[in-house]
Design a protein around this motif. Structure first.
Motif, PDB file in Angstrom:
ATOM      1  N   PHE A   1       0.852  -1.184   0.000  1.00 57.01           N
ATOM      2  CA  PHE A   1       0.000   0.000   0.000  1.00 57.01           C
ATOM      3  C   PHE A   1       0.889   1.235   0.000  1.00 57.01           C
ATOM      4  N   GLN A   2       0.303   2.364  -0.304  1.00 56.88           N
ATOM      5  CA  GLN A   2       0.964   3.665  -0.237  1.00 56.88           C
ATOM      6  C   GLN A   2       0.321   4.430   0.917  1.00 56.88           C
ATOM      7  N   LYS A   3       1.131   5.151   1.706  1.00 58.40           N
ATOM      8  CA  LYS A   3       0.652   5.866   2.884  1.00 58.40           C
ATOM      9  C   LYS A   3       0.464   7.356   2.607  1.00 58.40           C
ATOM     10  N   GLY A   4      -0.300   7.973   3.511  1.00 61.57           N
ATOM     11  CA  GLY A   4      -0.429   9.429   3.551  1.00 61.57           C
ATOM     12  C   GLY A   4      -1.016  10.022   2.286  1.00 61.57           C
ATOM     13  N   GLU A   5      -0.472  11.178   1.899  1.00 60.35           N
ATOM     14  CA  GLU A   5      -0.998  11.890   0.733  1.00 60.35           C
ATOM     15  C   GLU A   5      -0.792  11.117  -0.567  1.00 60.35           C
TER      16      GLU A   5
ATOM     17  N   LYS B   1      12.345  -8.371  -0.913  1.00 58.27           N
ATOM     18  CA  LYS B   1      11.739  -7.164  -0.338  1.00 58.27           C
ATOM     19  C   LYS B   1      10.420  -7.503   0.361  1.00 58.27           C
ATOM     20  N   ASP B   2       9.574  -8.323  -0.281  1.00 56.43           N
ATOM     21  CA  ASP B   2       8.290  -8.678   0.310  1.00 56.43           C
ATOM     22  C   ASP B   2       8.450  -9.617   1.504  1.00 56.43           C
ATOM     23  N   LEU B   3       9.501 -10.421   1.525  1.00 59.07           N
ATOM     24  CA  LEU B   3       9.749 -11.314   2.660  1.00 59.07           C
ATOM     25  C   LEU B   3      10.147 -10.546   3.917  1.00 59.07           C
ATOM     26  N   GLU B   4      10.589  -9.298   3.749  1.00 60.76           N
ATOM     27  CA  GLU B   4      11.021  -8.471   4.882  1.00 60.76           C
ATOM     28  C   GLU B   4       9.919  -7.566   5.420  1.00 60.76           C
ATOM     29  N   LEU B   5       8.714  -7.627   4.829  1.00 57.36           N
ATOM     30  CA  LEU B   5       7.617  -6.783   5.295  1.00 57.36           C
ATOM     31  C   LEU B   5       7.176  -7.225   6.696  1.00 57.36           C
ATOM     32  N   PRO B   6       6.647  -6.287   7.495  1.00 58.87           N
ATOM     33  CA  PRO B   6       6.274  -6.620   8.874  1.00 58.87           C
ATOM     34  C   PRO B   6       4.954  -7.374   8.985  1.00 58.87           C
ATOM     35  N   LEU B   7       4.769  -7.997  10.135  1.00 51.15           N
ATOM     36  CA  LEU B   7       3.482  -8.566  10.506  1.00 51.15           C
ATOM     37  C   LEU B   7       2.527  -7.411  10.823  1.00 51.15           C
ATOM     38  N   LEU B   8       1.230  -7.654  10.739  1.00 50.30           N
ATOM     39  CA  LEU B   8       0.243  -6.628  11.045  1.00 50.30           C
ATOM     40  C   LEU B   8       0.474  -6.049  12.439  1.00 50.30           C
ATOM     41  N   LYS B   9       0.737  -6.888  13.427  1.00 47.79           N
ATOM     42  CA  LYS B   9       0.922  -6.419  14.805  1.00 47.79           C
ATOM     43  C   LYS B   9       2.165  -5.554  14.973  1.00 47.79           C
ATOM     44  N   ASP B  10       3.109  -5.644  14.053  1.00 48.96           N
ATOM     45  CA  ASP B  10       4.356  -4.881  14.137  1.00 48.96           C
ATOM     46  C   ASP B  10       4.414  -3.724  13.137  1.00 48.96           C
ATOM     47  N   ALA B  11       3.344  -3.527  12.380  1.00 45.69           N
ATOM     48  CA  ALA B  11       3.375  -2.547  11.280  1.00 45.69           C
ATOM     49  C   ALA B  11       3.291  -1.102  11.753  1.00 45.69           C
ATOM     50  N   GLY B  12       2.851  -0.862  12.970  1.00 46.22           N
ATOM     51  CA  GLY B  12       2.738   0.506  13.465  1.00 46.22           C
ATOM     52  C   GLY B  12       1.620   1.254  12.766  1.00 46.22           C
ATOM     53  N   ASP B  13       1.716   2.567  12.728  1.00 49.40           N
ATOM     54  CA  ASP B  13       0.684   3.391  12.104  1.00 49.40           C
ATOM     55  C   ASP B  13       0.809   3.307  10.590  1.00 49.40           C
TER      56      ASP B  13
END
Length: 186
Positions: free
Chosen positions: A63-67, A169-181
């Motif tokens: 996903f893309q964040k913010g603006e 790159k995708d293997l290094e993405l965080p878990l939902l609980k660790d994703a923060g805001d």
């Protein structure tokens, strides 16, 4: 066209009216007026993207964040994929839940994923051409994502885990609980 809502508010499946005859088929793949009526607000797509992948390639969850957040209208013009959207909107009653849709060149369906959702897909056929429209330009600094295999998401990707081809790159993405805001609230 037929609009099918999903359990995730805002995510819809669009099935075009296909006209078949002995020469082949014809369908309208996009009409801004009809699409905006279907989603209930105006979406201005500014970028089209296309990828080619082989069986087992799993792309996402992104996903893309913010603006720079993006809504996407996705479809498959060759082959078949299992497409996935995950609700990442804080305060949403479906936060952390996902929906899957099989998109193929045969069913001609499209899937609309609004801002506030992580998105990914896996190729189920030998090859697939995946196309999508975005309502905002890509911005590398605004990238976000979740680990495709997060046990909390419990996504059945439709293929055995050993057959999935996932980028480093995708293997290094965080878990939902660790994703923060993730920058989305309802």
């Amino acid at each position: 066209m037929t609009i099918t809502p999903t359990p995730l508010q805002g995510c819809i499946i669009i099935t075009p009216r296909v006209f078949n005859d002995d020469r082949g088929y014809f369908f309208e793949s996009f009409s801004a007026k009809n699409f905006n009526n279907a989603v209930g607000y105006e979406v201005n797509f500014v970028q089209d993207n296309q990828s080619f992948s082989t069986k087992g390639v799993c792309r996402g969850l992104h996903f893309q964040k913010g603006e720079h957040a993006q809504s996407k209208l996705v479809r498959v013009t060759e082959g078949e994929v299992l497409d996935v959207a995950v609700d990442v909107r804080k305060g949403s009653p479906t936060f952390g839940q996902h929906v899957t849709v099989r998109l193929s060149a045969q069913n001609h369906q499209q899937f609309f994923i609004p801002k506030g959702f992580a998105h990914g897909f896996v190729v189920l056929s030998d090859t697939a051409v995946f196309q999508y429209k975005c309502d905002n330009y890509y911005n590398k600094a605004s990238e976000g994502g979740l680990l495709y295999s997060d046990p909390a998401l419990n996504i059945d990707w439709g293929l055995p885990a050993a057959e999935l081809l996932v980028s480093e790159k995708d293997l290094e993405l965080p878990l939902l609980k660790d994703a923060g805001d993730m920058g989305f609230t309802l």
